[in-house]
Design a protein around this motif. Structure first.
Motif, PDB file in Angstrom:
ATOM      1  N   SER A   1      10.325  20.723  20.256  1.00 36.98           N
ATOM      2  CA  SER A   1      11.101  19.840  19.372  1.00 36.98           C
ATOM      3  C   SER A   1      12.083  20.643  18.528  1.00 36.98           C
ATOM      4  N   LYS A   2      13.201  19.992  18.234  1.00 33.10           N
ATOM      5  CA  LYS A   2      14.269  20.637  17.457  1.00 33.10           C
ATOM      6  C   LYS A   2      14.298  20.082  16.024  1.00 33.10           C
ATOM      7  N   ILE A   3      13.373  19.191  15.708  1.00 27.49           N
ATOM      8  CA  ILE A   3      13.343  18.505  14.398  1.00 27.49           C
ATOM      9  C   ILE A   3      14.680  17.773  14.187  1.00 27.49           C
ATOM     10  N   LYS A   4      15.086  17.059  15.212  1.00 27.27           N
ATOM     11  CA  LYS A   4      16.283  16.224  15.191  1.00 27.27           C
ATOM     12  C   LYS A   4      15.920  14.875  15.812  1.00 27.27           C
ATOM     13  N   PRO A   5      16.738  13.848  15.546  1.00 27.73           N
ATOM     14  CA  PRO A   5      16.407  12.542  16.128  1.00 27.73           C
ATOM     15  C   PRO A   5      16.429  12.556  17.649  1.00 27.73           C
ATOM     16  N   THR A   6      17.090  13.569  18.244  1.00 25.79           N
ATOM     17  CA  THR A   6      17.124  13.658  19.712  1.00 25.79           C
ATOM     18  C   THR A   6      15.831  14.240  20.285  1.00 25.79           C
ATOM     19  N   ASP A   7      14.857  14.495  19.422  1.00 25.42           N
ATOM     20  CA  ASP A   7      13.543  14.894  19.960  1.00 25.42           C
ATOM     21  C   ASP A   7      12.917  13.746  20.746  1.00 25.42           C
ATOM     22  N   VAL A   8      13.419  12.520  20.493  1.00 25.03           N
ATOM     23  CA  VAL A   8      13.053  11.404  21.366  1.00 25.03           C
ATOM     24  C   VAL A   8      14.320  10.965  22.092  1.00 25.03           C
ATOM     25  N   TYR A   9      14.187  10.689  23.375  1.00 23.17           N
ATOM     26  CA  TYR A   9      15.305  10.161  24.148  1.00 23.17           C
ATOM     27  C   TYR A   9      14.733   9.159  25.136  1.00 23.17           C
ATOM     28  N   PHE A  10      15.592   8.489  25.865  1.00 23.83           N
ATOM     29  CA  PHE A  10      15.109   7.369  26.679  1.00 23.83           C
ATOM     30  C   PHE A  10      15.560   7.496  28.130  1.00 23.83           C
ATOM     31  N   VAL A  11      14.709   7.010  29.004  1.00 22.44           N
ATOM     32  CA  VAL A  11      15.035   6.960  30.437  1.00 22.44           C
ATOM     33  C   VAL A  11      14.697   5.556  30.944  1.00 22.44           C
ATOM     34  N   PRO A  12      15.355   5.117  32.014  1.00 24.77           N
ATOM     35  CA  PRO A  12      15.003   3.795  32.549  1.00 24.77           C
ATOM     36  C   PRO A  12      13.541   3.768  32.998  1.00 24.77           C
ATOM     37  N   VAL A  13      12.899   2.620  32.789  1.00 17.49           N
ATOM     38  CA  VAL A  13      11.542   2.429  33.290  1.00 17.49           C
ATOM     39  C   VAL A  13      11.630   2.272  34.801  1.00 17.49           C
ATOM     40  N   GLU A  14      10.838   3.040  35.520  1.00 21.31           N
ATOM     41  CA  GLU A  14      10.910   2.966  36.998  1.00 21.31           C
ATOM     42  C   GLU A  14       9.815   2.059  37.536  1.00 21.31           C
TER      43      GLU A  14
END
Lengths: 181, 453
Positions: free
Chosen positions: A168-181
């Protein structure tokens, strides 16, 4: 092989200069000629290190490092924020922490082919506002695992799944999203 | 409140870069022009002016704190009162309104509003970074801070929600660029087609480079005065000026983060946000009821509640009940083609959701200009006859004041004198609106100007 670009990239590096053209004699003519000079432009750099505090929002970032996305909720009305907010905008109450669902849907999105200097090297990238069942506000995140060449308005409403950076970078981009397969 | 007149203005040439002068000297170009247009000498005016309001957005671009006082100093206005205002892209509009307040309240009889921005001092992508710092640096900026990206997200939602098309967006670009062809102050004076707009490099899907305004260096100045102030200026110059009154101001705000914008109910929208002409029209009420039944929520990320509230307040103050009919022209904040379309709706020129068809209808075009488009309807209320931000440029702190200057000239009937070309003069213009907009819709100002009979 692709054609070479028709224009060199402009950069702010250059040669160190110790003298500049100037009238040899500062007589009336020499002084008057100063008004016809081209402007001097010099490089000035400006670098700052901030010690930024996430303040009351800090648990959100600690949550991401532990693979949990936290939101906030008004304890009386139940109004729930996907992006942390220490106090409710309607009641003024201090909010409580809640765990957000791991899945949401794309509310709006774009593919960025240009960007701010800091993010230029990451283009093209996809920004998306994520909405969650039972949550009143949205969350801005990166969406990946999609093909920018196949961009479509149909991405709106697409089900997406949260993923977390292992380092983790302690930034909001520590979470990101991918399409549900 | 006292009557406030917008009596004169000046605009520097907006350009990608003005290395020939410092920001103070660029403001002075506009200041000198505004004074000369009153028929006064510099020393005469500086004797009569009571104080100022300064407008510039970013301390980062100048790398200079307190740049406002440096302009005040350079213009010879010290030791008169002055202060700087800042509110993102709406800084110029806020400045205009703060100067209005100074006069309306009786604090000043003659107040000068000046604004500038020097965006060329950094490379374009660093400039975009500075601008993106006007988004939450904890939650928005680090995700990929880029204003064109933020606006493009609004566009995709608008398209999905209402069926708005990229060709409708492109109509705005074609209109504003071709208008600017007749405006010598504009930075970009090109005739484009819908195809040109769509074939330009993609910046943030679906917005291309020709859907987006450019960065600029520039300055603008507006002189506001009371009746007493007007009498003083006229006595000094021996002239009688065309009276342009500021008859209403309005301002609205919204959450900094787009993600936090509420999703209001139909009842709340009708109670707080609907304009009187919408509330009174049964068809419109039914139209909105149906939108809500299909999942529409307000303002969401497709609409600017701040723009609606600014319009509502300004219209109430100016007695405007049907903006499309009551306004002869509008200069609005088209940082993006899409935001012009969103603003048509906020300002009540059409209903929410109808901005796309409205853009392509012809109603917002200038009469008598060949746009190379097949427009089904006649112009009713030209929007951005100057070319707007998309073509004139957007030196942030100057932009809202530039709109005011162009509005003053429209209402004085002096466009030909100032532009050297009468094409953009709205014939018989009696009432106009200026609209200044910040962030992703965080601060918005609307001011109404009218020619006094």
């Amino acid at each position: 092989m692709a054609k070479l670009p028709r224009k060199f990239e402009e950069t702010l590096d250059g040669t160190v200069v110790f003298d500049l053209p100037f009238p040899l004699v500062l007589d009336t003519e020499g002084l008057a000629s100063l008004r016809r000079m081209k402007p001097l432009r010099v490089r000035q750099s400006y670098h700052i290190e901030y010690l930024h505090s996430y303040g009351q929002d800090s648990p959100f970032f600690a949550g991401l490092t532990n693979r949990v996305q936290l939101g906030n909720r008004d304890p009386e009305t139940g109004y729930t924020y996907a992006t942390p907010r220490g106090h409710d905008m309607y009641t003024g109450h201090e909010t409580e922490w809640v765990v957000l669902p791991e899945r949401g849907t794309v509310h709006a999105f774009t593919v960025c082919y240009f960007g701010s200097e800091e993010f230029l090297k990451e283009t093209p990238f996809v920004l998306a506002l994520i909405e969650y069942e039972g949550v009143d506000t949205l969350f801005l995140a990166r969406l990946t695992g999609v093909d920018p060449d196949e961009v479509s308005l149909d991405w709106i409403g697409m089900q997406v799944q949260a993923r977390y950076r292992r380092n983790s970078k302690i930034k909001p981009t520590d979470v990101y999203f991918v399409p549900v397969e | 409140m006292r009557k406030v007149y917008a009596v004169s203005g000046g605009v520097s040439k907006f350009a990608k870069s003005r290395p020939d002068k410092t920001f103070q000297a660029v403001v002075k170009e506009a200041y000198d022009y505004a004074i000369a247009d009153l028929g006064l000498e510099f020393r005469q005016f500086n004797e009569l002016v009571d104080g100022s309001v300064a407008s510039y957005f970013s301390d980062h671009f100048t790398r200079q704190l307190m740049a406002g006082i440096m302009v005040q100093d350079y213009l010879g206005l010290c030791p008169k009162p002055g202060h700087r205002v800042e509110g993102g892209g709406a800084t110029g509009g806020i400045c205009f309104q703060e100067a209005w307040k100074a006069v309306a309240s009786g604090y000043m009889d003659v107040c000068v509003a000046y604004g500038f921005e020097t965006m060329s001092h950094v490379e374009t992508w660093k400039g975009n970074e500075f601008i993106a710092l006007a988004s939450d640096v904890s939650f928005d900026y680090p995700v990929g801070g880029f204003y064109s990206g933020y606006y493009a997200m609004m566009v995709t939602r608008h398209m999905k929600e209402f069926g708005t098309t990229v060709e409708q967006l492109a109509h705005v670009s074609v209109k504003n660029h071709i208008n600017a062809f007749h405006n010598p102050y504009a930075q970009k004076r090109n005739r484009y087609t819908i195809e040109d707009v769509r074939n330009a490099p993609m910046v943030a899907w679906p917005l291309t480079r020709l859907d987006i305004c450019v960065m600029s260096d520039g300055a603008a100045v507006v002189i506001l005065c009371s009746e007493e102030g007007l009498a003083r200026l006229e006595a000094a110059s021996g002239k009688t000026y065309s009276r342009v009154l500021v008859t209403g101001i309005g301002r609205g705000t919204d959450a900094m983060r787009m993600a936090d914008r509420p999703h209001q109910s139909f009842d709340d929208f009708m109670k707080y946000n609907a304009l009187p002409h919408e509330q009174e029209n049964a068809d419109t009420v039914a139209y909105y009821r149906e939108l809500w039944d299909h999942g529409f929520r307000y303002p969401g990320v497709h609409s600017f509640r701040a723009g609606r509230m600014a319009s509502k307040q300004a219209y109430e103050n100016a007695g405007i009940t049907n903006p499309l009919e009551d306004l002869d022209f509008i200069e609005l904040h088209d940082a993006y083609t899409s935001s012009e379309i969103q603003t048509y709706e906020d300002m009540g020129l059409c209903r929410y959701g109808e901005g796309g068809p409205f853009a392509a209808s012809g109603k917002a075009f200038v009469p008598g200009i060949d746009y190379g488009l097949n427009l089904p309807e006649e112009p009713i209320c030209p929007v951005n006859p100057s070319g707007g931000l998309i073509a004139c440029g957007h030196p942030v702190g100057a932009t809202g004041l530039m709109q005011a200057v162009f509005a003053i000239w429209q209402l004085q009937g002096t466009i030909e004198k100032h532009f050297g070309d009468a094409t953009l003069q709205v014939q018989g213009a009696k009432r106009g609106a200026i609209h200044s907009h910040a962030g992703t819709g965080t601060y918005v100002t609307v001011s109404i100007l009218e020619a006094e009979e």
